[in-house]
Design an enzyme around this catalytic site. Structure first.
Site, PDB file in Angstrom:
ATOM      1  N   ARG A 101      28.082  48.767  23.622  1.00 40.94           N
ATOM      2  CA  ARG A 101      28.069  48.879  25.078  1.00 40.94           C
ATOM      3  C   ARG A 101      28.956  47.845  25.744  1.00 40.94           C
ATOM      4  O   ARG A 101      29.707  48.169  26.678  1.00 40.94           O
ATOM      5  CB  ARG A 101      26.639  48.752  25.604  1.00 40.94           C
ATOM      6  CG  ARG A 101      26.478  48.998  27.097  1.00 40.94           C
ATOM      7  CD  ARG A 101      26.684  50.463  27.442  1.00 40.94           C
ATOM      8  NE  ARG A 101      28.060  50.804  27.774  1.00 40.94           N
ATOM      9  CZ  ARG A 101      28.577  52.009  27.578  1.00 40.94           C
ATOM     10  NH1 ARG A 101      27.873  52.978  27.047  1.00 40.94           N
ATOM     11  NH2 ARG A 101      29.824  52.247  27.909  1.00 40.94           N
ATOM     12  N   LYS A 136      40.204  39.710  44.830  1.00 40.40           N
ATOM     13  CA  LYS A 136      39.076  40.651  44.928  1.00 40.40           C
ATOM     14  C   LYS A 136      38.742  41.186  43.538  1.00 40.40           C
ATOM     15  O   LYS A 136      38.997  42.331  43.196  1.00 40.40           O
ATOM     16  CB  LYS A 136      39.415  41.779  45.893  1.00 40.40           C
ATOM     17  CG  LYS A 136      39.602  41.303  47.328  1.00 40.40           C
ATOM     18  CD  LYS A 136      39.981  42.435  48.263  1.00 40.40           C
ATOM     19  CE  LYS A 136      40.181  41.936  49.691  1.00 40.40           C
ATOM     20  NZ  LYS A 136      40.595  43.011  50.613  1.00 40.40           N
ATOM     21  N   LYS A 168      45.080  31.552  55.945  1.00 46.76           N
ATOM     22  CA  LYS A 168      44.674  32.835  56.525  1.00 46.76           C
ATOM     23  C   LYS A 168      44.088  32.601  57.917  1.00 46.76           C
ATOM     24  O   LYS A 168      44.075  31.479  58.422  1.00 46.76           O
ATOM     25  CB  LYS A 168      43.683  33.528  55.594  1.00 46.76           C
ATOM     26  CG  LYS A 168      44.296  33.834  54.217  1.00 46.76           C
ATOM     27  CD  LYS A 168      43.260  34.321  53.228  1.00 46.76           C
ATOM     28  CE  LYS A 168      42.799  35.737  53.532  1.00 46.76           C
ATOM     29  NZ  LYS A 168      43.869  36.730  53.261  1.00 46.76           N
ATOM     30  N   GLU A 198      49.436  33.846  56.447  1.00 47.03           N
ATOM     31  CA  GLU A 198      49.166  35.222  56.871  1.00 47.03           C
ATOM     32  C   GLU A 198      49.399  35.343  58.379  1.00 47.03           C
ATOM     33  O   GLU A 198      48.868  34.538  59.161  1.00 47.03           O
ATOM     34  CB  GLU A 198      47.714  35.576  56.540  1.00 47.03           C
ATOM     35  CG  GLU A 198      47.244  36.920  57.022  1.00 47.03           C
ATOM     36  CD  GLU A 198      45.760  37.098  56.806  1.00 47.03           C
ATOM     37  OE1 GLU A 198      45.358  37.532  55.714  1.00 47.03           O
ATOM     38  OE2 GLU A 198      44.972  36.777  57.736  1.00 47.03           O
ATOM     39  N   ASP A 219      50.182  40.998  57.593  1.00 47.34           N
ATOM     40  CA  ASP A 219      48.858  41.574  57.371  1.00 47.34           C
ATOM     41  C   ASP A 219      48.613  42.789  58.252  1.00 47.34           C
ATOM     42  O   ASP A 219      48.632  42.700  59.486  1.00 47.34           O
ATOM     43  CB  ASP A 219      47.779  40.514  57.628  1.00 47.34           C
ATOM     44  CG  ASP A 219      46.388  41.004  57.314  1.00 47.34           C
ATOM     45  OD1 ASP A 219      46.204  41.621  56.248  1.00 47.34           O
ATOM     46  OD2 ASP A 219      45.476  40.778  58.132  1.00 47.34           O
TER      47      ASP A 219
END
Length: 290
Positions: A101, A136, A168, A198, A219
């Site tokens: 698995r 992410k 950011k 950004e 962005d």
């Protein structure tokens, strides 16, 4: 291609993942499979895609039982069709089932990422632009998932918060503006580290250029606005790297590439990917150990 930065660290993670799955023991296997039974497990794909994670699966089985013999039939990065045999693993039936698995989970996830990445890479053929991933990723699996992006033909963005300055929107708010943020960062980082900013509009773009950003991320800009921004950047600071980001899909990426950006970052490569369907089947012949 290095699949993991540190084999010892990978092994440590695999042991933890096996402990999570096995706990005090595989009660089903221990109560139904004779201790001395030997088998061959055939790992095969049930849909077309790009294989990734073969060395990782091999390491899973090696840690479960060093006497197992794992033979990869394809290399990472290979395009595979439905029914393709990826690998064979031979030895104790109990050991094969213990590792099955976890090995499949990792193969499926990494192959899914490599498959999606290859789709995006193919969509960018003919454009002088680099496809990169983001942060992410699944906690605990970042190095593996970023490896799968490379297997699919993409490239890696920063690995974590430690290896690049990326200013950011919330950093801009907290620092009191783009100029203040870049000035503060530049005063404290080594000269070898670059600063990315950004921007969401042309006022921020102007400020980022004036403050000397090394990389500017556009962005969520519309393609026409992005093209205008690229022209401004290349006119004022031709060595500045331009990155596009935000809601990039297979349907939109070609128009984004046409804007002239240098890099396109895509979170979808890792955060919402569909795993490739992969199975392990024991062969019919089972021979008792001597």
């Amino acid at each position: 291609m290095t699949f993991y930065g540190n084999l010892e660290q990978l092994s440590k993670h695999i042991r933890l993942w096996l402990e999570e799955d096995i706990g005090t023991g595989d009660v089903t296997t221990m109560t139904t499979i004779p201790l001395d039974q030997q088998s061959k497990g055939i790992i095969h794909v049930k849909e077309s895609g790009v294989a990734a994670g073969m060395p990782v699966a091999e390491q899973v089985f090696r840690i479960v039982d060093p006497t197992l013999v794992f033979i990869a039939k394809v290399q990472d990065g290979a395009a595979v069709e439905k029914g393709t045999v990826l690998a064979e693993v031979s030895g104790s039936t109990r050991s094969i089932l213990l590792g099955e698995r976890l090995a499949l989970n990792l193969l499926q996830r990494l192959s899914g990422i490599a498959t999606r990445t290859r789709q995006y890479v193919d969509a960018l053929k003919g454009f002088p632009v680099r496809l990169v991933d983001t942060r992410k990723t699944t906690p605990g699996h970042r190095a593996l998932e970023k490896y799968a992006v490379r297997v699919g033909g993409g490239h890696n963005h920063r690995f974590g918060l430690y290896d690049a300055v990326m200013i950011k929107d919330n950093h801009i708010k907290g620092a009191g503006g783009i100029t203040a943020a870049i000035t503060a960062a530049r005063a404290q980082i080594p000269h070898t580290m670059k600063i990315e900013v950004e921007v969401e509009g042309f006022d921020q773009l102007d400020e980022a250029l004036g403050a000397g950003a090394d990389i500017i991320m556009l962005d969520n800009m519309a393609p026409d606005a992005m093209k205008r921004a690229v022209d401004i950047i290349k006119g004022r600071a031709p060595h500045t790297v331009v990155e596009a980001s935000g809601s990039v899909t297979l349907e939109t990426i070609e128009n984004i590439a046409r804007s002239g950006v240098d890099v396109i970052s895509v979170g979808r490569l890792t955060y919402s990917v569909q795993a490739l369907d992969i199975s392990l089947d024991l062969n019919e012949k089972k021979v008792a150990a001597p």
